[in-house]
Design a protein around this motif. Structure first.
Motif, PDB file in Angstrom:
ATOM      1  N   ASP A 117      32.355  34.808  31.432  1.00  9.44           N
ATOM      2  CA  ASP A 117      31.637  36.045  31.112  1.00  9.44           C
ATOM      3  C   ASP A 117      31.665  37.021  32.283  1.00  9.44           C
ATOM      4  N   LEU A 118      31.437  36.523  33.501  1.00  3.56           N
ATOM      5  CA  LEU A 118      31.439  37.400  34.669  1.00  3.56           C
ATOM      6  C   LEU A 118      32.821  38.009  34.911  1.00  3.56           C
ATOM      7  N   LEU A 119      33.854  37.176  34.847  1.00  2.00           N
ATOM      8  CA  LEU A 119      35.207  37.660  35.111  1.00  2.00           C
ATOM      9  C   LEU A 119      35.706  38.553  33.987  1.00  2.00           C
ATOM     10  N   GLY A 120      35.300  38.252  32.756  1.00  2.00           N
ATOM     11  CA  GLY A 120      35.749  39.048  31.614  1.00  2.00           C
ATOM     12  C   GLY A 120      35.247  40.480  31.647  1.00  2.00           C
ATOM     13  N   LYS A 121      34.157  40.733  32.353  1.00  2.00           N
ATOM     14  CA  LYS A 121      33.599  42.088  32.441  1.00  2.00           C
ATOM     15  C   LYS A 121      34.363  42.983  33.410  1.00  2.00           C
ATOM     16  N   GLN A 122      35.261  42.408  34.201  1.00  2.00           N
ATOM     17  CA  GLN A 122      36.027  43.204  35.150  1.00  2.00           C
ATOM     18  C   GLN A 122      37.144  43.950  34.418  1.00  2.00           C
ATOM     19  N   SER A 123      37.510  45.096  34.938  1.00  2.00           N
ATOM     20  CA  SER A 123      38.503  45.956  34.278  1.00  2.00           C
ATOM     21  C   SER A 123      39.914  45.741  34.803  1.00  2.00           C
ATOM     22  N   ALA A 124      40.138  44.729  35.600  1.00  2.00           N
ATOM     23  CA  ALA A 124      41.454  44.502  36.200  1.00  2.00           C
ATOM     24  C   ALA A 124      42.482  44.114  35.138  1.00  2.00           C
ATOM     25  N   GLU A 125      43.748  44.344  35.489  1.00  2.00           N
ATOM     26  CA  GLU A 125      44.840  43.991  34.577  1.00  2.00           C
ATOM     27  C   GLU A 125      45.007  42.486  34.496  1.00  2.00           C
ATOM     28  N   LYS A 126      44.946  41.783  35.647  1.00  2.00           N
ATOM     29  CA  LYS A 126      45.087  40.335  35.706  1.00  2.00           C
ATOM     30  C   LYS A 126      43.763  39.732  36.183  1.00  2.00           C
TER      31      LYS A 126
END
Length: 621
Positions: free
Chosen positions: A523-532
Motif C-alpha cells: 500500500d505504501l509503495l503503491g501510492k508513489q508516482s514512480a515509473e518503477k
C-alpha cells in the motif's frame, strides 16, 4: 572383553541380516534438486518441499537372521501431507543404482499424479495404490517402460509364493498381480502376518503428528542452522501427553510390564545441549516409534514465551496509529479472510541522532561515488536521424537495402546514436525482517541483527546518493492482532542523522507474520508516482507466528500477498541468508525473484550491489 566381543558380534550379525544393496545405494541428497523439479513439472503441489521420511514399524514376518539381529522392524516408505513430500533418505532396493534412482522418480510421479478423491475414498491401501498407479501411467505415458522395468526387477526380489505357507502365498500372489496388472486386485487375502512392504507404492498408513504445534520450530530455528545431514531432516511421529509423575530411580516390583512403562518415558530437555553423548541421544530418538511430548514447567519454551510478552507502554516503541486491518489468505478455504490482521506503524522511542558508524565510513564513501554516477550517467539512444555518432549496423543495413535495387528511400535513414541523460524514475521500499531469529549469531563476532543493521545503513547511504526515492521499514509480529511495522524512513522524509539513529536502534523481537507486513508495504509503495516500484524484502527465515501462522498456512498467505503486489505493478524481490531458502522461496518469489547470500557477513556489501544490478536491468543498463 565381553563388551568388545558383544559389539563385534552385533556389527557382524546386523551386517549379515541387512537387506538391500548398499553398493548401489542412491541417497535423496544426491537427486533432491532434479527430483523436486520433476515432481512439480508433473503437476505436484509446488508448495510442498521434498524431504526425508521416517522409518515406521511394519507387521510383516521377519526372517530368522533379522530376528536374531533385532533389525528389519521398520521400513521407510514414501508419503505426503500438506507441507512435504516424504521420500526415503536412501534407496538400495535394487543391485543397479540406476533402478534405485528410477524408483525415486517413480515415487515422486505417483505422489504428483492428480487422482480424483472419489477413486480412493474409503478404499483399502492396496486398491488405493493400484488406482494411483493407473492414473500415474495414464497421465505420464513416458513412465510406462520405467515402471515395467522396476516391476520386473522388484518381482524377482519378492518372496516366491511356492515357498510360503498357503495364506502368505495367497497374499504374495495378490501383491505381485497388483504390481504387474494394476487394478486387478480388489482386496488382500487374510493371513497371520502382513505382506512385505512394497517400496514401489506409497505408505499405506503414514505417520501423523498428534496435535503438536510447530511453533517451537520457529523459536529454535537458529539452533538448526547449518544442519545438512538428511537424517536430521526426518519427520518423527509424536503425540501430546500429560507429564508423568516423577518416578525416581527406585522400582518396587520388577515386573516386565513395569520395566517397559518406566523405560518408555525419557525426559529430553530441549533447553540444553549438555548431554554426554549427543550422537547416542539421536540414535535413541531414531529407535523410538512414537515420541510422547509433555510440557515441563521448567522448559526454555516457557521462558521464551514470557520474554516475548509485549513491553510496557513506557518502554515500547511509539505507536503512530491504532493500526490498519488487512485480510489474510486461508489456503484451505481458498479465500481471503477480511480484517484478520492489524498492522501497527511504530516509531522508535529510544533512537538518538547519530552519524554513520566508523567501520562503515570507508565502504559508504565508495558506494556513494558509485551511486552518484547513476543519476548522472548518460545513455546512448539508437535509431536517431541525427546524433553524436554513426550507428554502423544501421548504416550497413541502409546501404544493403540500396544496393539490392531499392531507392534511397527504401532503407531507414535513422543512422545515428544520440547521447541523452538517463532518467531514473524509481521508488524502492526496503522491508527488513526484525523477528527474534535475527538474534542468532552469524559467527563468533556478529549477530544477524548486526549484519542487518549495517546492511540498512549502507543501503540508505547508497540510495541517498543515487537520488532514487526510497523508504525503509522493519516488521515483526505477535499474533495477528499485533503486527509491528517499524517506520525507519518514509518516502517523504529526508535521510539524515535522525534516520541513522533509528537504524542504529534496530533490535530483534517477536515473530514473522510476513503476509500482513508485505500488504502494508505494498500500500505504501503503491501510492508513489514512480515509473518503477521495487519492493525489497530482507529476511533470514520462513513466515511464522504464535497462532496458526506457520508451515503451509504462513507460506501460502505470504505467496498470496506477493501476487497481490505484482498485480499492482510492483516488483517484489527477496534477499535472504536462510540456508533452507531454496525449499520455499522459489514458490514464493519465483526462481528469478530472490537471491541467497551464502555468507551472511557479506550482506552489507552485497545489498547495494544487488540494488544496482536490479535497477540496471529495469532501466536497460
Amino acid at each position: 572383553m565381553e563388551e568388545q566381543v558383544g559389539q563385534i558380534w552385533d556389527r557382524l550379525i546386523t551386517r549379515i541380516a541387512q537387506q538391500g544393496y548398499p553398493d548401489a545405494a542412491v541417497t535423496l541428497d544426491q537427486i533432491k534438486a532434479p527430483l523436486g523439479v520433476f515432481f512439480r513439472a508433473l503437476g505436484g503441489d509446488s508448495a510442498l518441499r521434498v524431504t526425508a521420511t521416517t522409518a515406521t514399524l511394519h507387521k510383516a514376518r521377519r526372517n530368522w537372521l533379522q530376528r536374531v539381529a533385532g533389525s528389519g522392524r521398520k521400513v521407510e516408505l514414501a508419503w505426503q501431507d500438506e507441507t512435504c513430500l516424504y521420500l526415503p533418505a536412501q534407496l538400495d532396493v535394487f543391485p543397479d543404482a540406476q533402478l534405485n534412482r528410477d524408483l525415486y522418480f517413480w515415487l515422486a510421479a505417483m505422489a504428483g499424479a492428480r487422482v480424483p478423491a472419489e477413486t480412493h475414498r474409503n478404499q483399502n491401501w492396496i486398491v488405493d495404490n493400484q488406482q494411483r498407479t493407473l492414473y500415474t501411467l495414464r497421465q505420464f505415458r513416458g513412465l510406462h517402460q520405467r515402471y515395467l522395468s522396476l516391476v520386473r526387477a522388484y518381482s524377482a526380489l519378492r518372496p516366491q509364493p511356492e515357498k510360503l505357507k498357503p495364506d502368505a502365498a495367497a497374499q504374495e500372489r495378490a501383491i505381485q498381480q497388483a504390481l504387474t496388472d494394476p487394478g486387478s486386485v480388489g482386496a488382500l487375502p487374510e493371513a497371520r502376518f502382513a505382506p512385505d512392504p512394497v517400496p514401489l507404492w506409497l505408505h499405506p498408513d503414514p505417520p501423523r503428528s498428534a496435535g503438536l504445534s510447530n511453533t517451537a520450530d520457529g523459536q529454535d530455528r537458529s539452533a538448526s542452522k547449518g544442519e545438512t545431514r538428511q537424517a536430521q531432516q526426518r519427520r518423527r511421529q509424536a503425540e501430546r501427553v500429560e507429564k508423568p509423575e516423577d518416578q525416581g530411580f527406585t522400582l518396587g516390583v520388577r515386573h516386565e510390564a513395569d520395566l517397559f512403562s518406566f523405560g518408555e518415558f525419557c525426559k529430553m530437555d530441549r533447553g540444553t545441549d549438555e548431554e554426554d553423548d549427543l550422537d547416542q541421544a539421536e540414535d535413541i530418538a531414531n529407535d523410538i516409534d512414537k515420541m510422547s511430548v509433555a510440557q515441563d514447567n521448567t522448559t526454555v519454551a516457557s521462558r521464551i514465551k514470557f520474554d516475548l510478552d509485549l513491553p510496557s507502554e513506557q518502554e515500547d516503541d511509539i505507536p503512530l496509529s491504532e493500526g490498519m486491518l488487512y485480510p489474510e489468505w486461508d489456503f484451505k478455504k481458498a479465500q481471503l479472510l477480511p480484517d484478520q490482521c492489524r498492522v501497527i506503524p511504530m516509531l522508535s522511542r529510544n533512537a538518538v541522532d547519530c552519524e554513520l558508524p566508523e567501520h562503515l565510513q570507508k565502504p559508504a564513501r565508495r558506494l556513494r561515488r558509485q551511486f552518484e554516477s547513476l543519476s548522472a550517467r548518460p545513455q546512448w539512444i539508437r535509431g536517431q536521424y541525427e546524433g553524436d555518432k554513426l550507428d554502423l549496423d544501421a548504416y550497413l543495413d541502409y546501404r544493403g537495402a540500396i544496393s539490392s535495387g531499392g531507392s534511397a528511400h527504401a532503407g531507414d535513414p535513422r543512422l545515428y546514436y544520440q547521447k541523452r541523460p538517463l532518467v531514473r524514475d524509481m521508488a524502492c521500499l526496503l522491508l527488513a525482517d526484525l523477528s527474534l531469529s535475527t538474534d542468532a549469531w552469524v559467527n563468533d563476532n556478529h549477530q544477524v541483527i548486526d549484519v542487518i543493521r549495517d546492511s540498512v545503513h549502507l543501503f540508505a547511504e547508497s540510495l541517498h546518493a543515487s537520488g532514487d526515492q526510497f523508504a525503509i521499514h522493519g516488521f515483526s509480529s505477535r499474533r495477528r492482532e499485533h503486527v509491528r511495522f517499524n517506520c525507519i524512513k518514509d518516502f517523504n522524509e529526508n535521510y539524515n542523522a535522525k534516520v541513522r539513529g533509528r537504524i542504529a536502534d534496530i533490535s530483534p523481537g517477536f515473530y514473522t507474520r510476513m503476509g500482513a507486513a508485505i500488504r502494508h508495504a505494498t500500500d505504501l509503495l503503491g501510492k508513489q508516482s514512480a515509473e518503477k516500484k521495487l519492493l525489497l524484502l530482507l529476511t533470514d527465515g520462513k513466515p511464522n507466528d504464535l497462532d496458526r501462522y506457520e508451515g503451509r498456512y504462513g507460506v501460502e498467505d505470504t505467496r498470496k500477498a506477493i501476487l497481490e503486489a505484482r498485480n499492482q505493478g510492483l516488483i517484489p524481490f527477496c534477499i535472504t541468508i536462510d540456508e533452507e531458502a531454496n525449499q520455499y522461496l522459489p514458490y514464493l518469489f519465483g526462481h528469478q525473484g530472490y537471491t541467497f547470500i551464502r555468507q551472511a557477513e557479506q550482506l552489507p556489501k552485497r545489498l547495494p550491489q544487488l540494488y544496482m544490478t536490479l535497477t540496471g536491468k529495469l532501466f536497460g543498463g
